[in-house]
Scaffold this motif. Structure first.
Motif, PDB file in Angstrom:
ATOM      1  N   PRO A 112       0.826  -1.215   0.000  1.00 15.18           N
ATOM      2  CA  PRO A 112       0.000   0.000   0.000  1.00 15.18           C
ATOM      3  C   PRO A 112       0.857   1.261   0.000  1.00 15.18           C
ATOM      4  O   PRO A 112       2.041   1.230   0.354  1.00 15.18           O
ATOM      5  N   TYR A 113       0.235   2.374  -0.387  1.00 15.57           N
ATOM      6  CA  TYR A 113       0.946   3.643  -0.317  1.00 15.57           C
ATOM      7  C   TYR A 113       1.048   4.086   1.130  1.00 15.57           C
ATOM      8  O   TYR A 113       0.042   4.310   1.805  1.00 15.57           O
ATOM      9  N   VAL A 114       2.289   4.207   1.618  1.00 16.11           N
ATOM     10  CA  VAL A 114       2.571   4.702   2.961  1.00 16.11           C
ATOM     11  C   VAL A 114       3.700   5.714   2.831  1.00 16.11           C
ATOM     12  O   VAL A 114       4.772   5.375   2.312  1.00 16.11           O
ATOM     13  N   PRO A 115       3.506   6.974   3.248  1.00 15.61           N
ATOM     14  CA  PRO A 115       4.593   7.956   3.155  1.00 15.61           C
ATOM     15  C   PRO A 115       5.870   7.432   3.815  1.00 15.61           C
ATOM     16  O   PRO A 115       5.835   6.906   4.929  1.00 15.61           O
ATOM     17  N   GLY A 116       6.976   7.561   3.102  1.00 11.36           N
ATOM     18  CA  GLY A 116       8.256   7.083   3.612  1.00 11.36           C
ATOM     19  C   GLY A 116       8.572   5.649   3.249  1.00 11.36           C
ATOM     20  O   GLY A 116       9.705   5.197   3.414  1.00 11.36           O
ATOM     21  N   LEU A 117       7.569   4.924   2.735  1.00  8.70           N
ATOM     22  CA  LEU A 117       7.780   3.516   2.372  1.00  8.70           C
ATOM     23  C   LEU A 117       7.474   3.264   0.900  1.00  8.70           C
ATOM     24  O   LEU A 117       7.228   2.124   0.490  1.00  8.70           O
ATOM     25  N   LEU A 118       7.515   4.318   0.105  1.00  9.62           N
ATOM     26  CA  LEU A 118       7.147   4.202  -1.304  1.00  9.62           C
ATOM     27  C   LEU A 118       8.021   3.205  -2.049  1.00  9.62           C
ATOM     28  O   LEU A 118       7.551   2.531  -2.984  1.00  9.62           O
ATOM     29  N   ALA A 119       9.270   3.079  -1.660  1.00 10.32           N
ATOM     30  CA  ALA A 119      10.183   2.187  -2.381  1.00 10.32           C
ATOM     31  C   ALA A 119       9.668   0.758  -2.427  1.00 10.32           C
ATOM     32  O   ALA A 119       9.910   0.042  -3.410  1.00 10.32           O
ATOM     33  N   ASP A 127      14.524   8.809 -10.060  1.00  9.83           N
ATOM     34  CA  ASP A 127      13.629   9.955  -9.989  1.00  9.83           C
ATOM     35  C   ASP A 127      13.000   9.932  -8.594  1.00  9.83           C
ATOM     36  O   ASP A 127      11.879   9.467  -8.416  1.00  9.83           O
ATOM     37  N   GLY A 128      13.757  10.403  -7.620  1.00 11.72           N
ATOM     38  CA  GLY A 128      13.293  10.325  -6.236  1.00 11.72           C
ATOM     39  C   GLY A 128      14.414  10.669  -5.274  1.00 11.72           C
ATOM     40  O   GLY A 128      15.282  11.495  -5.590  1.00 11.72           O
ATOM     41  N   TYR A 129      14.428  10.012  -4.135  1.00 12.54           N
ATOM     42  CA  TYR A 129      15.299  10.408  -3.029  1.00 12.54           C
ATOM     43  C   TYR A 129      16.274   9.297  -2.618  1.00 12.54           C
ATOM     44  O   TYR A 129      16.018   8.118  -2.836  1.00 12.54           O
ATOM     45  N   GLY A 130      17.348   9.746  -2.021  1.00 15.26           N
ATOM     46  CA  GLY A 130      18.278   8.852  -1.363  1.00 15.26           C
ATOM     47  C   GLY A 130      18.239   9.154   0.124  1.00 15.26           C
ATOM     48  O   GLY A 130      17.291   8.804   0.824  1.00 15.26           O
ATOM     49  N   LEU A 131      19.262   9.882   0.605  1.00 16.97           N
ATOM     50  CA  LEU A 131      19.279  10.264   2.022  1.00 16.97           C
ATOM     51  C   LEU A 131      18.274  11.368   2.336  1.00 16.97           C
ATOM     52  O   LEU A 131      17.890  11.537   3.501  1.00 16.97           O
ATOM     53  N   ALA A 132      17.838  12.108   1.328  1.00 24.71           N
ATOM     54  CA  ALA A 132      16.841  13.160   1.557  1.00 24.71           C
ATOM     55  C   ALA A 132      15.461  12.516   1.673  1.00 24.71           C
ATOM     56  O   ALA A 132      14.594  12.656   0.806  1.00 24.71           O
ATOM     57  N   HIS A 133      15.272  11.829   2.762  1.00 25.09           N
ATOM     58  CA  HIS A 133      14.096  10.986   3.001  1.00 25.09           C
ATOM     59  C   HIS A 133      13.877  10.973   4.510  1.00 25.09           C
ATOM     60  O   HIS A 133      14.844  10.993   5.281  1.00 25.09           O
ATOM     61  N   PRO A 134      12.633  10.986   4.964  1.00 26.23           N
ATOM     62  CA  PRO A 134      12.397  11.070   6.412  1.00 26.23           C
ATOM     63  C   PRO A 134      13.099   9.988   7.230  1.00 26.23           C
ATOM     64  O   PRO A 134      13.465  10.225   8.380  1.00 26.23           O
ATOM     65  N   ARG A 135      13.311   8.815   6.633  1.00 23.86           N
ATOM     66  CA  ARG A 135      14.003   7.726   7.322  1.00 23.86           C
ATOM     67  C   ARG A 135      15.406   7.504   6.774  1.00 23.86           C
ATOM     68  O   ARG A 135      16.021   6.481   7.020  1.00 23.86           O
ATOM     69  N   ASN A 159      10.860  17.796  -6.047  1.00 23.73           N
ATOM     70  CA  ASN A 159      10.499  18.638  -4.899  1.00 23.73           C
ATOM     71  C   ASN A 159      11.277  18.174  -3.682  1.00 23.73           C
ATOM     72  O   ASN A 159      11.835  17.070  -3.673  1.00 23.73           O
ATOM     73  N   PRO A 160      11.336  18.984  -2.619  1.00 24.78           N
ATOM     74  CA  PRO A 160      12.209  18.683  -1.475  1.00 24.78           C
ATOM     75  C   PRO A 160      11.585  17.783  -0.418  1.00 24.78           C
ATOM     76  O   PRO A 160      12.166  17.599   0.647  1.00 24.78           O
ATOM     77  N   PHE A 161      10.400  17.228  -0.665  1.00 21.38           N
ATOM     78  CA  PHE A 161       9.737  16.336   0.280  1.00 21.38           C
ATOM     79  C   PHE A 161       9.509  17.083   1.591  1.00 21.38           C
ATOM     80  O   PHE A 161       8.832  18.097   1.599  1.00 21.38           O
ATOM     81  N   THR A 162      10.083  16.645   2.694  1.00 22.52           N
ATOM     82  CA  THR A 162       9.806  17.275   3.987  1.00 22.52           C
ATOM     83  C   THR A 162      10.939  18.178   4.458  1.00 22.52           C
ATOM     84  O   THR A 162      10.930  18.608   5.611  1.00 22.52           O
ATOM     85  N   PHE A 163      11.895  18.476   3.603  1.00 24.17           N
ATOM     86  CA  PHE A 163      13.082  19.211   4.031  1.00 24.17           C
ATOM     87  C   PHE A 163      13.036  20.663   3.552  1.00 24.17           C
ATOM     88  O   PHE A 163      12.341  20.988   2.597  1.00 24.17           O
ATOM     89  N   HIS A 164      13.791  21.526   4.245  1.00 21.80           N
ATOM     90  CA  HIS A 164      13.768  22.946   3.906  1.00 21.80           C
ATOM     91  C   HIS A 164      15.123  23.395   3.373  1.00 21.80           C
ATOM     92  O   HIS A 164      16.146  22.754   3.624  1.00 21.80           O
ATOM     93  N   HIS A 165      15.116  24.518   2.635  1.00 17.66           N
ATOM     94  CA  HIS A 165      16.337  25.031   2.030  1.00 17.66           C
ATOM     95  C   HIS A 165      16.131  26.494   1.688  1.00 17.66           C
ATOM     96  O   HIS A 165      15.001  26.978   1.563  1.00 17.66           O
ATOM     97  N   GLU A 166      17.233  27.201   1.550  1.00 15.43           N
ATOM     98  CA  GLU A 166      17.202  28.550   1.016  1.00 15.43           C
ATOM     99  C   GLU A 166      17.215  28.458  -0.508  1.00 15.43           C
ATOM    100  O   GLU A 166      17.787  27.520  -1.073  1.00 15.43           O
ATOM    101  N   PRO A 167      16.603  29.408  -1.193  1.00 19.43           N
ATOM    102  CA  PRO A 167      16.649  29.362  -2.656  1.00 19.43           C
ATOM    103  C   PRO A 167      18.094  29.464  -3.146  1.00 19.43           C
ATOM    104  O   PRO A 167      18.844  30.341  -2.695  1.00 19.43           O
ATOM    105  N   PRO A 168      18.515  28.589  -4.052  1.00 13.67           N
ATOM    106  CA  PRO A 168      19.870  28.729  -4.608  1.00 13.67           C
ATOM    107  C   PRO A 168      19.943  29.942  -5.521  1.00 13.67           C
ATOM    108  O   PRO A 168      18.905  30.496  -5.922  1.00 13.67           O
ATOM    109  N   GLY A 169      21.166  30.352  -5.842  1.00 16.78           N
ATOM    110  CA  GLY A 169      21.340  31.468  -6.771  1.00 16.78           C
ATOM    111  C   GLY A 169      20.707  31.166  -8.117  1.00 16.78           C
ATOM    112  O   GLY A 169      20.331  30.024  -8.401  1.00 16.78           O
TER     113      GLY A 169
END
Length: 228
Positions: free
Chosen positions: A79-86, A110-118, A140-150
């Protein structure tokens, strides 16, 4: 349970994630951009029919020409569970990779590696299971925050975990004035090198050529599989 098997429930999936996460290799630089092969993987779903199609497209890293491509079609078994999509995607992605005769080289997801809640997105999961160097390039950055790059191509800003301030990836501008992509380490590559590969692969468009090819192929394959 077998690490390639689909977990029977969410608790088992989280336990397996915890086990596999300890096997992520973070102290290797990885191959140089423009050398060997680089492979894009992507998936497409038909949720009404519970069908998932995966595509793997191998490019010559120097010329970005297609060397080989493969697809696989499967049933959605988790099933679809956030954080367990893989766990919804891994079996079919592995099947597509196994159909290749060429060495995949570096795999771009097309997705995340370490930039993942778990700290264990698809790129890391796939890297651990295959042993291949992997990286994630997300839209998109999922649940993480960042400053806009140049505004210039190659400008970046760190992608931070809001809870502990850890840098888990980078918001990377691949084209001038265009929204950044979000790059993170999967397995057996450094963040600096992951960003260098992303820029090499995104010479003309926001997304890497690996992702563009794999996305197009899996959409065509899904249409053929469903007749839609």
């Amino acid at each position: 349970m077998n690490q390639h098997s689909t977990p029977p429930d969410e608790a088992t999936a989280r336990s397996l994630q915890d086990t596999l996460r300890t096997r992520v290799v973070l102290d290797e630089t990885g191959p140089a951009p423009g050398t060997g092969h680089v492979t894009g993987v992507d998936v497409a779903y038909d949720d009404e029919r519970d069908i998932v199609v995966a595509a793997a497209v191998v490019l010559d890293a120097a010329t970005l020409t297609v060397v080989e491509e493969a697809t696989a079609t499967g049933r959605v078994t988790f099933p679809y569970v956030p954080g367990l999509l893989a766990f919804r995607e891994i079996p079919t992605v592995l099947a597509a990779l196994e159909r290749l005769t060429a060495d995949p080289g570096l795999v771009v997801c097309d997705g995340y590696g370490l930039a993942h809640p778990r700290r264990f997105g698809l790129a890391s999961h796939l890297g651990v299971l295959t042993g291949l160097p992997t990286l994630g390039v997300a839209k998109n950055p999922f649940t993480f925050h960042h400053e806009p790059p140049g505004p210039a191509r190659g400008d970046f800003s760190p992608l931070f975990d809001a809870d502990d301030g850890t840098e888990v990836g980078r918001a990377l501008r691949t084209q001038p004035g265009v929204k950044p992509v979000f790059v993170s380490v999967g397995h057996r590559i450094s963040l600096d090198n992951a960003c260098a590969h992303t820029l090499w692969l995104a010479a003309s468009y926001r997304q890497p050529e690996t992702t563009r090819h794999a996305d197009s192929l899996c959409r065509r394959a899904l249409s053929e599989a469903t007749g839609v």
